[in-house]
Design a protein around this motif. Structure first.
Motif, PDB file in Angstrom:
ATOM      1  N   MET A 147      36.316  49.458  41.329  1.00 17.80           N
ATOM      2  CA  MET A 147      35.442  48.524  41.992  1.00 17.80           C
ATOM      3  C   MET A 147      35.165  47.312  41.117  1.00 17.80           C
ATOM      4  SD  MET A 147      33.841  48.172  44.816  1.00 17.80           S
ATOM      5  CE  MET A 147      32.586  47.192  45.508  1.00 17.80           C
ATOM      6  N   LYS A 148      34.968  47.543  39.793  1.00 18.39           N
ATOM      7  CA  LYS A 148      34.714  46.442  38.876  1.00 18.39           C
ATOM      8  C   LYS A 148      35.906  45.496  38.818  1.00 18.39           C
ATOM      9  CE  LYS A 148      31.336  47.590  35.368  1.00 18.39           C
ATOM     10  NZ  LYS A 148      31.148  47.899  33.958  1.00 18.39           N
ATOM     11  N   LYS A 149      37.111  46.058  38.814  1.00 18.41           N
ATOM     12  CA  LYS A 149      38.316  45.222  38.760  1.00 18.41           C
ATOM     13  C   LYS A 149      38.399  44.324  39.989  1.00 18.41           C
ATOM     14  CE  LYS A 149      41.632  47.726  35.943  1.00 18.41           C
ATOM     15  NZ  LYS A 149      42.945  48.357  35.933  1.00 18.41           N
ATOM     16  N   ALA A 193      37.977  38.935  42.280  1.00  9.23           N
ATOM     17  CA  ALA A 193      37.426  38.020  43.283  1.00  9.23           C
ATOM     18  C   ALA A 193      36.692  36.861  42.618  1.00  9.23           C
ATOM     19  CB  ALA A 193      36.498  38.774  44.229  1.00  9.23           C
ATOM     20  N   ILE A 194      35.901  37.151  41.612  1.00 10.79           N
ATOM     21  CA  ILE A 194      35.166  36.092  40.903  1.00 10.79           C
ATOM     22  C   ILE A 194      36.136  35.151  40.211  1.00 10.79           C
ATOM     23  CG2 ILE A 194      33.609  35.634  38.964  1.00 10.79           C
ATOM     24  CD1 ILE A 194      32.098  38.202  39.775  1.00 10.79           C
TER      25      ILE A 194
END
Length: 134
Positions: free
Chosen positions: A1-3, A8-9
């Protein structure tokens, strides 16, 4: 999820930085307008770069100056050949929009395109030049 979130950012930052941030570069270019410019070796003489048919403007378009302004303000999103990259293709934009409509889009933005990427005389030259693309 962090990846996924970091991807996206990073993608958002990359897109936004490609379409903006030319204010300082444009200010430098505006200060150098009084300098005498010599045409590059591969450019045609100025009289060959002016085309009649400026819709709504009633004058001619300095193609070389409009192309240079486009390269500085629009090329990163719309591509060197107007075929589109992040932004849409502009190869036949003159068949969809009038000069005035194109100028309004440049000044105010449309969709994900922010307004003010080109201003003043540059925006008007680019709009006139793109209006000829049919």
């Amino acid at each position: 999820m962090k990846k996924l979130l970091m991807t996206a950012i990073f993608g958002t930052v990359l897109v936004l930085s490609a379409c903006g941030g030319n204010d300082e570069e444009n200010a430098d270019n505006e200060n150098n307008d009084t300098a005498t410019e010599e045409p590059a070796e591969n450019e045609a003489p100025a009289d060959e770069n002016e085309n009649a048919g400026d819709e709504g403007g009633g004058g001619t378009v300095d193609t070389a100056a409009a192309e240079e302004a486009y390269q500085q303000s629009c090329q990163s999103c719309h591509g060197a050949d107007l075929s589109g990259q992040v932004g849409p293709s502009l190869q036949a934009v003159g068949s969809e929009y009038s000069r005035e409509e194109i100028l309004e889009i440049i000044q105010n933005g449309k969709g994900s395109m922010p307004g003010g990427q080109a201003t003043g005389e540059d925006a008007e030259m680019i709009a006139s030049w793109l209006a000829e693309k049919k």
